[in-house]
Scaffold this motif. Structure first.
Motif, PDB file in Angstrom:
ATOM      1  N   LEU A  54     -12.315   5.738   6.344  1.00  0.00           N
ATOM      2  CA  LEU A  54     -11.546   6.791   7.568  1.00  0.00           C
ATOM      3  C   LEU A  54     -10.687   7.967   6.646  1.00  0.00           C
ATOM      4  CD1 LEU A  54     -11.452   6.221  11.502  1.00  0.00           C
ATOM      5  CD2 LEU A  54     -13.339   7.396   9.712  1.00  0.00           C
ATOM      6  N   MET A  55      -9.849   7.371   5.624  1.00  0.00           N
ATOM      7  CA  MET A  55      -9.297   7.554   4.811  1.00  0.00           C
ATOM      8  C   MET A  55      -9.540   7.515   3.644  1.00  0.00           C
ATOM      9  SD  MET A  55      -6.938   8.799   7.004  1.00  0.00           S
ATOM     10  CE  MET A  55      -5.428   9.215   5.375  1.00  0.00           C
ATOM     11  N   HIS A  56     -10.374   7.190   2.667  1.00  0.00           N
ATOM     12  CA  HIS A  56     -10.603   7.397   1.314  1.00  0.00           C
ATOM     13  C   HIS A  56     -12.451   7.051   1.322  1.00  0.00           C
ATOM     14  CE1 HIS A  56     -10.020   5.660  -2.669  1.00  0.00           C
ATOM     15  NE2 HIS A  56     -11.477   4.076  -2.129  1.00  0.00           N
ATOM     16  N   TYR A  57     -12.679   5.995   1.676  1.00  0.00           N
ATOM     17  CA  TYR A  57     -14.526   6.205   1.051  1.00  0.00           C
ATOM     18  C   TYR A  57     -15.647   7.332   1.779  1.00  0.00           C
ATOM     19  CZ  TYR A  57     -13.631   1.250   0.106  1.00  0.00           C
ATOM     20  OH  TYR A  57     -12.505  -0.277  -0.613  1.00  0.00           O
ATOM     21  N   LEU A  58     -14.994   7.986   2.990  1.00  0.00           N
ATOM     22  CA  LEU A  58     -15.426   8.732   3.600  1.00  0.00           C
ATOM     23  C   LEU A  58     -15.319  10.348   3.546  1.00  0.00           C
ATOM     24  CD1 LEU A  58     -17.162   9.763   5.741  1.00  0.00           C
ATOM     25  CD2 LEU A  58     -14.985   9.192   7.605  1.00  0.00           C
ATOM     26  N   PRO A  59     -14.048  10.505   3.133  1.00  0.00           N
ATOM     27  CA  PRO A  59     -14.254  11.648   2.294  1.00  0.00           C
ATOM     28  C   PRO A  59     -15.069  11.619   0.917  1.00  0.00           C
ATOM     29  CG  PRO A  59     -11.672  11.436   3.310  1.00  0.00           C
ATOM     30  CD  PRO A  59     -12.215   9.801   3.447  1.00  0.00           C
ATOM     31  N   LEU A  60     -14.565  11.189  -0.285  1.00  0.00           N
ATOM     32  CA  LEU A  60     -15.309  10.748  -1.597  1.00  0.00           C
ATOM     33  C   LEU A  60     -16.519  10.948  -0.650  1.00  0.00           C
ATOM     34  CD1 LEU A  60     -13.280   8.271  -3.307  1.00  0.00           C
ATOM     35  CD2 LEU A  60     -13.307  10.461  -3.651  1.00  0.00           C
ATOM     36  N   THR A  61     -17.154  10.511   0.724  1.00  0.00           N
ATOM     37  CA  THR A  61     -19.003  10.581   0.247  1.00  0.00           C
ATOM     38  C   THR A  61     -18.766  11.967   1.050  1.00  0.00           C
ATOM     39  OG1 THR A  61     -18.943   8.212   1.260  1.00  0.00           O
ATOM     40  CG2 THR A  61     -20.402   9.724   1.243  1.00  0.00           C
ATOM     41  N   MET A  62     -18.040  11.995   1.145  1.00  0.00           N
ATOM     42  CA  MET A  62     -18.503  13.200   1.972  1.00  0.00           C
ATOM     43  C   MET A  62     -18.313  14.457   0.959  1.00  0.00           C
ATOM     44  SD  MET A  62     -16.831  13.863   5.833  1.00  0.00           S
ATOM     45  CE  MET A  62     -17.205  15.661   6.371  1.00  0.00           C
ATOM     46  N   LEU A  63     -17.196  15.486   0.254  1.00  0.00           N
ATOM     47  CA  LEU A  63     -16.691  15.735  -0.801  1.00  0.00           C
ATOM     48  C   LEU A  63     -18.245  16.005  -1.661  1.00  0.00           C
ATOM     49  CD1 LEU A  63     -13.395  15.317  -1.004  1.00  0.00           C
ATOM     50  CD2 LEU A  63     -14.393  16.928  -0.667  1.00  0.00           C
ATOM     51  N   VAL A  64     -18.550  14.844  -2.845  1.00  0.00           N
ATOM     52  CA  VAL A  64     -19.401  14.159  -3.115  1.00  0.00           C
ATOM     53  C   VAL A  64     -21.326  14.832  -2.829  1.00  0.00           C
ATOM     54  CG1 VAL A  64     -20.805  12.993  -4.445  1.00  0.00           C
ATOM     55  CG2 VAL A  64     -18.219  12.441  -4.851  1.00  0.00           C
ATOM     56  N   SER A  65     -21.218  14.609  -1.605  1.00  0.00           N
ATOM     57  CA  SER A  65     -22.396  14.548  -1.309  1.00  0.00           C
ATOM     58  C   SER A  65     -22.577  16.318  -0.389  1.00  0.00           C
ATOM     59  CB  SER A  65     -22.775  14.327   0.561  1.00  0.00           C
ATOM     60  OG  SER A  65     -22.849  12.719   0.188  1.00  0.00           O
ATOM     61  N   TYR A  66     -21.488  16.809  -0.373  1.00  0.00           N
ATOM     62  CA  TYR A  66     -21.492  18.673   0.388  1.00  0.00           C
ATOM     63  C   TYR A  66     -21.503  19.125  -1.279  1.00  0.00           C
ATOM     64  CZ  TYR A  66     -18.762  23.031  -0.175  1.00  0.00           C
ATOM     65  OH  TYR A  66     -19.277  24.185  -0.944  1.00  0.00           O
ATOM     66  N   ILE A  67     -21.223  18.704  -2.380  1.00  0.00           N
ATOM     67  CA  ILE A  67     -21.414  19.703  -3.591  1.00  0.00           C
ATOM     68  C   ILE A  67     -22.423  19.236  -4.264  1.00  0.00           C
ATOM     69  CG2 ILE A  67     -20.877  19.720  -5.791  1.00  0.00           C
ATOM     70  CD1 ILE A  67     -17.851  19.020  -5.103  1.00  0.00           C
ATOM     71  N   LEU A  68     -23.357  18.551  -3.965  1.00  0.00           N
ATOM     72  CA  LEU A  68     -24.563  18.369  -4.109  1.00  0.00           C
ATOM     73  C   LEU A  68     -25.729  19.251  -2.877  1.00  0.00           C
ATOM     74  CD1 LEU A  68     -24.405  14.490  -4.914  1.00  0.00           C
ATOM     75  CD2 LEU A  68     -24.724  16.177  -6.171  1.00  0.00           C
ATOM     76  N   LEU A  69     -25.718  19.267  -2.061  1.00  0.00           N
ATOM     77  CA  LEU A  69     -25.819  19.864  -1.364  1.00  0.00           C
ATOM     78  C   LEU A  69     -25.593  21.383  -1.722  1.00  0.00           C
ATOM     79  CD1 LEU A  69     -25.880  17.764   2.013  1.00  0.00           C
ATOM     80  CD2 LEU A  69     -28.077  17.893   0.586  1.00  0.00           C
ATOM     81  N   PHE A  70     -24.867  21.808  -1.378  1.00  0.00           N
ATOM     82  CA  PHE A  70     -24.251  23.004  -1.872  1.00  0.00           C
ATOM     83  C   PHE A  70     -25.328  23.449  -3.113  1.00  0.00           C
ATOM     84  CE2 PHE A  70     -21.952  26.378  -4.061  1.00  0.00           C
ATOM     85  CZ  PHE A  70     -21.891  27.454  -2.332  1.00  0.00           C
ATOM     86  N   HIS A  71     -24.877  23.382  -4.189  1.00  0.00           N
ATOM     87  CA  HIS A  71     -25.681  23.273  -5.767  1.00  0.00           C
ATOM     88  C   HIS A  71     -27.203  23.282  -5.459  1.00  0.00           C
ATOM     89  CE1 HIS A  71     -21.345  23.042  -6.875  1.00  0.00           C
ATOM     90  NE2 HIS A  71     -22.149  24.301  -8.047  1.00  0.00           N
ATOM     91  N   PHE A  72     -28.066  22.030  -4.232  1.00  0.00           N
ATOM     92  CA  PHE A  72     -29.014  21.949  -4.667  1.00  0.00           C
ATOM     93  C   PHE A  72     -29.700  23.726  -4.009  1.00  0.00           C
ATOM     94  CE2 PHE A  72     -32.921  21.043  -1.954  1.00  0.00           C
ATOM     95  CZ  PHE A  72     -34.366  20.459  -3.508  1.00  0.00           C
ATOM     96  N   PHE A  73     -29.676  23.917  -2.921  1.00  0.00           N
ATOM     97  CA  PHE A  73     -29.834  24.994  -2.481  1.00  0.00           C
ATOM     98  C   PHE A  73     -29.381  26.263  -2.638  1.00  0.00           C
ATOM     99  CE2 PHE A  73     -29.470  21.737   1.702  1.00  0.00           C
ATOM    100  CZ  PHE A  73     -31.349  22.189   1.536  1.00  0.00           C
ATOM    101  N   ALA A  74     -28.331  26.245  -3.559  1.00  0.00           N
ATOM    102  CA  ALA A  74     -27.853  27.895  -4.589  1.00  0.00           C
ATOM    103  C   ALA A  74     -28.926  27.655  -5.634  1.00  0.00           C
ATOM    104  CB  ALA A  74     -26.813  27.657  -4.598  1.00  0.00           C
ATOM    105  N   ILE A  75     -28.961  26.755  -6.560  1.00  0.00           N
ATOM    106  CA  ILE A  75     -29.962  27.079  -8.153  1.00  0.00           C
ATOM    107  C   ILE A  75     -31.026  26.731  -7.714  1.00  0.00           C
ATOM    108  CG2 ILE A  75     -29.300  25.618 -10.311  1.00  0.00           C
ATOM    109  CD1 ILE A  75     -26.358  25.147  -9.569  1.00  0.00           C
TER     110      ILE A  75
END
Length: 328
Positions: A128-149
């Motif tokens: 909850l404190m380590h693996y989940l935040p890292l996974t969510m941050l990387v996934s969010y950035i990938l998705l945001f730039h995929f749809f934006a670019i």
């Protein structure tokens, strides 16, 4: 085509990038091998951010920097295709944002690892404190730039005579999306890195006065130094770019000269090149240190061995002596 008003010529850019890129790739591979080849280092929570950043850097250097070098060599984008421009723009924007946001998160998490390590005491808490935040941050950035670019809500235009095809991100012209991208992915991470790094330094100094020469605190201090080193690199090379974007967002787009902006944006790429070298000292273990490589630097100590007393022989000798006394 090289522009006459450019502050740094393409030839100079080419050699500066090439000279920095080759040793940086070698250093990144060496550190990754050092971490991943050992089970203890591989499972250490504080090393996971290092691994993510170095893998991110390697992809960036192999693809993005190679495209830069090819452009500086030819002065045009080659081959002049829309697909190449999409790949170049996506990697340049996405991976750079991932590195910045991950360092910002590491600045926060390092406080928790050092001063609230009980929050990571169980597998569930670590998830909850380590693996989940890292996974969510990387996934969010990938998705945001995929749809934006890749699938933007507008039409990108490409200029094959400029680097990154003219950086054709049409969503930047959208006031809402463009402002959100600048604040969320540039300004907030930069401010987070500065504030959390300074506060961590203060807390470590205060804590060091009360707790000294304990194994646990030496390990925590090493984690703090590791983060402060990379944070200092970002503060020196990346923060000026974020400061320019903040000033342009709040005040005026002409507040800084074009040459100053060009210099700061070019120097900011050296965060990628210098990152593995900054980690090198803090990641290498004591077995690799110079004093262990050169035996003459070691301080010789005298070894004291226990002295063996031959008690059996003495007892036997005493017995024989008693037995040899003549009887009256």
């Amino acid at each position: 085509m090289e522009y006459a008003d450019s502050a740094i010529s393409n030839t100079v850019r080419f050699w500066l990038f090439l000279i920095a890129d080759i040793p940086s790739i070698g250093c990144s591979i060496a550190i990754l091998y050092h971490i991943l080849s050992n089970r203890t280092r591989r499972h250490a929570i504080n090393n996971h951010v290092v691994v993510i950043l170095l893998f991110n850097n390697l992809i960036y250097e192999f693809i993005d920097i190679s495209l830069f070098l090819n452009y500086y060599r030819l002065a045009v984008v080659s081959p002049p295709k829309e697909s190449l421009c999409l790949i170049w723009t996506f990697i340049d924007e996405t991976l750079y944002t991932i590195a910045t946001v991950i360092v910002a998160w590491a600045s926060i998490e390092r406080h928790l690892l050092i001063f609230h390590d009980r929050w990571y005491s169980t597998p569930k808490r670590r998830f909850l404190m380590h693996y989940l935040p890292l996974t969510m941050l990387v996934s969010y950035i990938l998705l945001f730039h995929f749809f934006a670019i890749i699938t933007p809500p507008c039409k990108n235009t490409y200029d094959y005579t400029e680097e990154i095809c003219g950086h054709p991100l049409c969503f930047h012209n959208n006031k809402v999306i463009g402002t959100f991208d600048t604040i969320a992915h540039d300004i907030i991470p930069a401010i987070t890195i500065v504030i959390c790094s300074i506060s961590l330094l203060v807390r470590v100094v205060i804590k060091s006065r009360h707790i000294r020469k304990t194994f646990q605190w030496r390990k925590h201090r090493k984690m703090a130094i590791q983060l402060l080193s990379i944070s200092s690199l970002y503060c020196v090379l990346y923060i000026p770019v974020a400061f320019i974007e903040l000033a342009q967002l709040c005040c005026s787009s002409n507040i800084f000269s074009a040459h100053f902006q060009e210099y700061t944006q070019f120097v900011a790429y050296y965060v990628v090149f210098l990152l593995p070298f900054v980690y090198l000292v803090s990641v290498i273990e004591s077995s690799w240190r110079i004093k262990n490589i050169f035996p003459c630097w070691r301080r010789t100590t005298q070894t004291v061995y226990p002295k063996v007393l031959h008690t059996t022989h003495v007892a036997a000798h005493q017995t024989n002596t008693v037995e040899s006394i003549p009887q009256n």
